[in-house]
Design a protein around this motif. Structure first.
Motif, PDB file in Angstrom:
ATOM      1  N   CYS A 117       0.846  -1.190   0.000  1.00 12.42           N
ATOM      2  CA  CYS A 117       0.000   0.000   0.000  1.00 12.42           C
ATOM      3  C   CYS A 117       0.881   1.239   0.000  1.00 12.42           C
ATOM      4  O   CYS A 117       1.851   1.325   0.757  1.00 12.42           O
ATOM      5  CB  CYS A 117      -0.902  -0.018   1.240  1.00 12.42           C
ATOM      6  SG  CYS A 117      -1.939   1.449   1.401  1.00 12.42           S
TER       7      CYS A 117
ATOM      8  N   CYS B 162      -7.238  -1.719   0.838  1.00  9.70           N
ATOM      9  CA  CYS B 162      -6.314  -1.938   1.951  1.00  9.70           C
ATOM     10  C   CYS B 162      -7.141  -2.103   3.220  1.00  9.70           C
ATOM     11  O   CYS B 162      -7.876  -1.193   3.614  1.00  9.70           O
ATOM     12  CB  CYS B 162      -5.342  -0.774   2.089  1.00  9.70           C
ATOM     13  SG  CYS B 162      -4.195  -0.960   3.465  1.00  9.70           S
TER      14      CYS B 162
ATOM     15  N   ARG C  72       1.912  -4.795   3.251  1.00  5.31           N
ATOM     16  CA  ARG C  72       1.937  -5.678   2.089  1.00  5.31           C
ATOM     17  C   ARG C  72       0.749  -6.624   2.180  1.00  5.31           C
ATOM     18  O   ARG C  72       0.776  -7.599   2.907  1.00  5.31           O
ATOM     19  CB  ARG C  72       3.253  -6.435   2.056  1.00  5.31           C
ATOM     20  CG  ARG C  72       4.405  -5.503   1.806  1.00  5.31           C
ATOM     21  CD  ARG C  72       5.697  -6.250   1.692  1.00  5.31           C
ATOM     22  NE  ARG C  72       6.704  -5.336   1.164  1.00  5.31           N
ATOM     23  CZ  ARG C  72       7.869  -5.127   1.734  1.00  5.31           C
ATOM     24  NH1 ARG C  72       8.187  -5.768   2.840  1.00  5.31           N
ATOM     25  NH2 ARG C  72       8.725  -4.290   1.202  1.00  5.31           N
TER      26      ARG C  72
ATOM     27  N   HIS D  93      -1.562   0.391  -4.833  1.00  4.39           N
ATOM     28  CA  HIS D  93      -0.628  -0.613  -4.347  1.00  4.39           C
ATOM     29  C   HIS D  93       0.454  -0.792  -5.425  1.00  4.39           C
ATOM     30  O   HIS D  93       0.134  -0.914  -6.593  1.00  4.39           O
ATOM     31  CB  HIS D  93      -1.328  -1.953  -4.096  1.00  4.39           C
ATOM     32  CG  HIS D  93      -2.113  -1.974  -2.845  1.00  4.39           C
ATOM     33  ND1 HIS D  93      -3.242  -1.220  -2.656  1.00  4.39           N
ATOM     34  CD2 HIS D  93      -1.918  -2.645  -1.696  1.00  4.39           C
ATOM     35  CE1 HIS D  93      -3.719  -1.442  -1.454  1.00  4.39           C
ATOM     36  NE2 HIS D  93      -2.936  -2.316  -0.839  1.00  4.39           N
TER      37      HIS D  93
END
Length: 49
Positions: free
Chosen positions: A10, A36, A16, A45
């Protein structure tokens, strides 16, 4: 031979959240809008190495 995995991080919080298979033909880092769960919204991302 197994495929190598690459994480998508992100751009806001840096977590992650997603993994994808790496592609040696891809020259630029992949950038995708994904949800996210830490931010609670859709953010950009980016592929990590």
């Amino acid at each position: 031979m197994a495929n190598r995995k690459v994480a998508l991080a992100c751009s806001v919080c840096g977590s992650r959240n997603y993994t994808i298979s790496s592609n040696p033909n891809r020259t630029n880092r992949l950038e995708v809008n994904k949800f996210c769960k830490h931010c609670g919204q859709y953010t950009l991302h980016q592929e990590t190495k």
